[in-house]
Design a protein around this motif. Structure first.
Motif, PDB file in Angstrom:
ATOM      1  N   THR A  34      -1.723  -3.198  16.588  1.00  0.00           N
ATOM      2  CA  THR A  34      -0.933  -2.625  15.510  1.00  0.00           C
ATOM      3  C   THR A  34      -1.909  -2.252  14.401  1.00  0.00           C
ATOM      4  O   THR A  34      -3.120  -2.499  14.506  1.00  0.00           O
ATOM      5  CB  THR A  34       0.133  -3.612  14.996  1.00  0.00           C
ATOM      6  N   LEU A  35      -1.400  -1.615  13.350  1.00  0.00           N
ATOM      7  CA  LEU A  35      -2.216  -1.293  12.177  1.00  0.00           C
ATOM      8  C   LEU A  35      -1.699  -2.086  10.989  1.00  0.00           C
ATOM      9  O   LEU A  35      -0.493  -2.103  10.727  1.00  0.00           O
ATOM     10  CB  LEU A  35      -2.165   0.206  11.873  1.00  0.00           C
ATOM     11  N   MET A  36      -2.603  -2.734  10.293  1.00  0.00           N
ATOM     12  CA  MET A  36      -2.290  -3.458   9.075  1.00  0.00           C
ATOM     13  C   MET A  36      -3.143  -2.878   7.950  1.00  0.00           C
ATOM     14  O   MET A  36      -4.161  -2.213   8.196  1.00  0.00           O
ATOM     15  CB  MET A  36      -2.571  -4.944   9.237  1.00  0.00           C
ATOM     16  N   VAL A  37      -2.736  -3.144   6.721  1.00  0.00           N
ATOM     17  CA  VAL A  37      -3.515  -2.707   5.565  1.00  0.00           C
ATOM     18  C   VAL A  37      -4.436  -3.850   5.140  1.00  0.00           C
ATOM     19  O   VAL A  37      -3.971  -4.945   4.806  1.00  0.00           O
ATOM     20  CB  VAL A  37      -2.609  -2.285   4.403  1.00  0.00           C
ATOM     21  N   VAL A  38      -5.736  -3.604   5.198  1.00  0.00           N
ATOM     22  CA  VAL A  38      -6.739  -4.587   4.795  1.00  0.00           C
ATOM     23  C   VAL A  38      -7.648  -3.924   3.760  1.00  0.00           C
ATOM     24  O   VAL A  38      -8.263  -2.895   4.047  1.00  0.00           O
ATOM     25  CB  VAL A  38      -7.570  -5.078   5.999  1.00  0.00           C
ATOM     26  N   ALA A  39      -7.688  -4.513   2.570  1.00  0.00           N
ATOM     27  CA  ALA A  39      -8.506  -3.975   1.469  1.00  0.00           C
ATOM     28  C   ALA A  39      -8.187  -2.507   1.213  1.00  0.00           C
ATOM     29  O   ALA A  39      -9.076  -1.687   0.975  1.00  0.00           O
ATOM     30  CB  ALA A  39      -9.987  -4.157   1.772  1.00  0.00           C
ATOM     31  N   GLY A  40      -6.898  -2.181   1.316  1.00  0.00           N
ATOM     32  CA  GLY A  40      -6.448  -0.831   1.000  1.00  0.00           C
ATOM     33  C   GLY A  40      -6.678   0.192   2.089  1.00  0.00           C
ATOM     34  O   GLY A  40      -6.438   1.388   1.879  1.00  0.00           O
ATOM     35  N   ARG A  41      -7.129  -0.249   3.266  1.00  0.00           N
ATOM     36  CA  ARG A  41      -7.387   0.683   4.363  1.00  0.00           C
ATOM     37  C   ARG A  41      -6.663   0.233   5.621  1.00  0.00           C
ATOM     38  O   ARG A  41      -6.375  -0.950   5.805  1.00  0.00           O
ATOM     39  CB  ARG A  41      -8.890   0.755   4.653  1.00  0.00           C
ATOM     40  N   LEU A  42      -6.388   1.191   6.488  1.00  0.00           N
ATOM     41  CA  LEU A  42      -5.751   0.867   7.762  1.00  0.00           C
ATOM     42  C   LEU A  42      -6.754   0.169   8.671  1.00  0.00           C
ATOM     43  O   LEU A  42      -7.883   0.640   8.843  1.00  0.00           O
ATOM     44  CB  LEU A  42      -5.245   2.138   8.447  1.00  0.00           C
TER      45      LEU A  42
ATOM     46  N   ALA B  73       0.880  -1.182   0.000  1.00  0.00           N
ATOM     47  CA  ALA B  73       0.000   0.000   0.000  1.00  0.00           C
ATOM     48  C   ALA B  73       0.913   1.226   0.000  1.00  0.00           C
ATOM     49  O   ALA B  73       1.147   1.838   1.049  1.00  0.00           O
ATOM     50  CB  ALA B  73      -0.932  -0.006   1.203  1.00  0.00           C
ATOM     51  N   SER B  74       1.425   1.529  -1.158  1.00  0.00           N
ATOM     52  CA  SER B  74       2.467   2.559  -1.266  1.00  0.00           C
ATOM     53  C   SER B  74       1.995   3.924  -0.760  1.00  0.00           C
ATOM     54  O   SER B  74       2.755   4.651  -0.120  1.00  0.00           O
ATOM     55  CB  SER B  74       2.950   2.678  -2.710  1.00  0.00           C
ATOM     56  N   ARG B  75       0.724   4.274  -1.010  1.00  0.00           N
ATOM     57  CA  ARG B  75       0.236   5.591  -0.564  1.00  0.00           C
ATOM     58  C   ARG B  75       0.232   5.677   0.954  1.00  0.00           C
ATOM     59  O   ARG B  75       0.680   6.680   1.534  1.00  0.00           O
ATOM     60  CB  ARG B  75      -1.178   5.825  -1.106  1.00  0.00           C
ATOM     61  N   LEU B  76      -0.259   4.643   1.614  1.00  0.00           N
ATOM     62  CA  LEU B  76      -0.292   4.640   3.077  1.00  0.00           C
ATOM     63  C   LEU B  76       1.116   4.581   3.660  1.00  0.00           C
ATOM     64  O   LEU B  76       1.399   5.221   4.680  1.00  0.00           O
ATOM     65  CB  LEU B  76      -1.127   3.462   3.582  1.00  0.00           C
ATOM     66  N   LYS B  77       1.981   3.842   3.014  1.00  0.00           N
ATOM     67  CA  LYS B  77       3.369   3.772   3.468  1.00  0.00           C
ATOM     68  C   LYS B  77       4.039   5.134   3.365  1.00  0.00           C
ATOM     69  O   LYS B  77       4.734   5.570   4.288  1.00  0.00           O
ATOM     70  CB  LYS B  77       4.131   2.737   2.638  1.00  0.00           C
ATOM     71  N   GLU B  78       3.816   5.836   2.262  1.00  0.00           N
ATOM     72  CA  GLU B  78       4.376   7.179   2.091  1.00  0.00           C
ATOM     73  C   GLU B  78       3.821   8.131   3.137  1.00  0.00           C
ATOM     74  O   GLU B  78       4.545   8.980   3.676  1.00  0.00           O
ATOM     75  CB  GLU B  78       4.065   7.700   0.690  1.00  0.00           C
ATOM     76  N   GLN B  79       2.517   8.008   3.451  1.00  0.00           N
ATOM     77  CA  GLN B  79       1.925   8.864   4.488  1.00  0.00           C
ATOM     78  C   GLN B  79       2.578   8.604   5.841  1.00  0.00           C
ATOM     79  O   GLN B  79       2.884   9.543   6.583  1.00  0.00           O
ATOM     80  CB  GLN B  79       0.417   8.602   4.576  1.00  0.00           C
ATOM     81  N   TYR B  80       2.769   7.339   6.161  1.00  0.00           N
ATOM     82  CA  TYR B  80       3.382   6.985   7.443  1.00  0.00           C
ATOM     83  C   TYR B  80       4.797   7.554   7.547  1.00  0.00           C
ATOM     84  O   TYR B  80       5.148   8.201   8.552  1.00  0.00           O
ATOM     85  CB  TYR B  80       3.400   5.467   7.602  1.00  0.00           C
ATOM     86  N   LEU B  81       5.607   7.357   6.511  1.00  0.00           N
ATOM     87  CA  LEU B  81       6.987   7.859   6.532  1.00  0.00           C
ATOM     88  C   LEU B  81       7.011   9.390   6.553  1.00  0.00           C
ATOM     89  O   LEU B  81       7.882   9.990   7.194  1.00  0.00           O
ATOM     90  CB  LEU B  81       7.751   7.320   5.324  1.00  0.00           C
ATOM     91  N   PHE B  82       6.038  10.005   5.866  1.00  0.00           N
ATOM     92  CA  PHE B  82       5.936  11.467   5.910  1.00  0.00           C
ATOM     93  C   PHE B  82       5.644  11.951   7.326  1.00  0.00           C
ATOM     94  O   PHE B  82       6.267  12.892   7.825  1.00  0.00           O
ATOM     95  CB  PHE B  82       4.844  11.951   4.954  1.00  0.00           C
ATOM     96  N   PHE B  83       4.712  11.282   8.014  1.00  0.00           N
ATOM     97  CA  PHE B  83       4.366  11.705   9.366  1.00  0.00           C
ATOM     98  C   PHE B  83       5.524  11.499  10.341  1.00  0.00           C
ATOM     99  O   PHE B  83       5.670  12.260  11.304  1.00  0.00           O
ATOM    100  CB  PHE B  83       3.111  10.986   9.852  1.00  0.00           C
ATOM    101  N   LEU B  84       6.358  10.496  10.095  1.00  0.00           N
ATOM    102  CA  LEU B  84       7.553  10.346  10.926  1.00  0.00           C
ATOM    103  C   LEU B  84       8.490  11.535  10.740  1.00  0.00           C
ATOM    104  O   LEU B  84       9.115  12.008  11.703  1.00  0.00           O
ATOM    105  CB  LEU B  84       8.276   9.043  10.595  1.00  0.00           C
ATOM    106  N   ARG B  85       8.580  12.048   9.525  1.00  0.00           N
ATOM    107  CA  ARG B  85       9.392  13.254   9.280  1.00  0.00           C
ATOM    108  C   ARG B  85       8.756  14.470   9.965  1.00  0.00           C
ATOM    109  O   ARG B  85       9.458  15.329  10.498  1.00  0.00           O
ATOM    110  CB  ARG B  85       9.554  13.505   7.782  1.00  0.00           C
TER     111      ARG B  85
END
Length: 333
Positions: A110-118, A43-55
């Motif tokens: 924890t949070l996992m990606v299920v059907a494209g959603r957290l 889920a590249s979009r969610l992964k990018e959001q997560y890494l962005f929020f860490l920044r």
């Protein structure tokens, strides 16, 4: 639907990896939420959001986003769980104590990606998770012996409702059976140095017999268990509605009020110095403005804040003078 009453009590992340952890308090329960980058694989979009929020967390603010936006992003999938948490036992005492808040029942997710959603996924709660509470440090008897000590179960939380008492970090408290309220300053892991300095300073203030007319916070007791773990300091409760000098000064603040605050802070610091007491972390946010528009000097834990006191002069008379000059400049501006 209504947003449940909850609070992010802790947030930690590492410079060495992309793991992070949130502790969310709600209705007397403690949710420990652990996030891992590999859980966002596929889920590249969610992964990018997560890494962005860490920044964002590292920078403080980025592209108009703050850590509060990170909190909202993480907790949004948990809202249905938070809404359905069971309430407090109907047979429990009407008094809600610090003990109940500190030792709230934990659940690990924890949070996992299920059907494209957290999607929240519950994990095993270990013994370490159950015993970890985030607050409390071990302090020696010789530092604590001067102060009256209270068990966490002896301190009642003063709050608008049981829900808020068991969700928000306790601030206004009172010993059970009394009417005297105190501000509870929590002590967290890593606070040993500042806590020791603060206890030493409050002892000096007590021994100097600085009169009650001097508007400073005073230490009245400790929340401490039989092991010697101190969970918090019981300080003077100042009716200030969380108003600091830093947020009280506005463009329309009158010259008379600015002058009053200058005189009050200067005279208080002068009296402290005559008693041999160093303020330490001098800054506008360590001055409280009460409901009568009087200025109170607080926080004797030491340290320094960039822009107010230089690191090399922190904890000295020169550092206090430097910080005081910056407060006066802030009031003039």
């Amino acid at each position: 639907m209504d947003v449940p009453c909850y609070e992010v009590a802790e947030f930690t992340f590492s410079d060495h990896n992309t793991d992070s952890e949130f502790v969310v308090m709600c209705s007397g329960r403690r949710l420990i939420i652990r996030l891992f980058e590999n859980h966002f694989s596929g889920a590249s979009r969610l992964k990018e959001q997560y890494l962005f929020f860490l920044r964002v967390a590292e920078e403080g603010e980025l592209d108009g986003q703050t850590v509060d936006d990170f909190y909202d992003w993480v907790t949004e999938p948990f809202l249905p769980i938070l809404r359905n948490l069971p309430g407090r036992d109907a047979g429990a005492s009407a008094k809600i104590t610090v003990q109940e808040y500190l030792f709230a029942e934990p659940s690990v997710y924890t949070l996992m990606v299920v059907a494209g959603r957290l999607s929240p996924v519950q994990c095993e709660t270990t013994k370490a998770d159950a015993e970890r509470i985030g607050l409390g440090i071990l302090l020696p008897d010789d530092l604590c012996s001067q102060w009256q000590c209270f068990q966490p179960s002896d301190i009642e939380i003063c709050a608008e409702s049981p829900e808020k008492a068991l969700t928000r970090l306790p601030k206004k408290v009172k010993p059970i059976g009394t009417t005297t309220t105190y501000f509870l300053k929590p002590l967290r892991q890593g606070d040993q140095h500042s806590a020791k300095r603060e206890l030493i300073t409050y002892k000096a203030i007590s021994e100097a017999f600085i009169g009650p007319e001097v508007r400073i916070s005073r230490l009245h007791g400790l929340v401490r268990d039989d092991r010697g773990v101190v969970f918090g300091l019981l300080l003077s409760y100042i009716h200030c509605r969380a108003m600091t000098l830093g947020c009280a000064v506005k463009s329309h603040t009158s010259a008379a009020l600015r002058s009053k605050w200058k005189n009050q802070v200067c005279s208080t610091v002068d009296l402290l110095h005559k008693a041999g007491v160093i303020w330490g972390d001098v800054k506008a946010d360590n001055v409280l403005i009460d409901d009568r528009d009087d200025a109170w000097v607080v926080d004797f834990g030491g340290g320094y804040t960039e822009g107010w006191v230089e690191k090399q002069s922190a904890g000295t008379l020169a550092g206090d003078a430097e910080g005081l000059a910056n407060i006066l400049k802030f009031l003039d501006d």
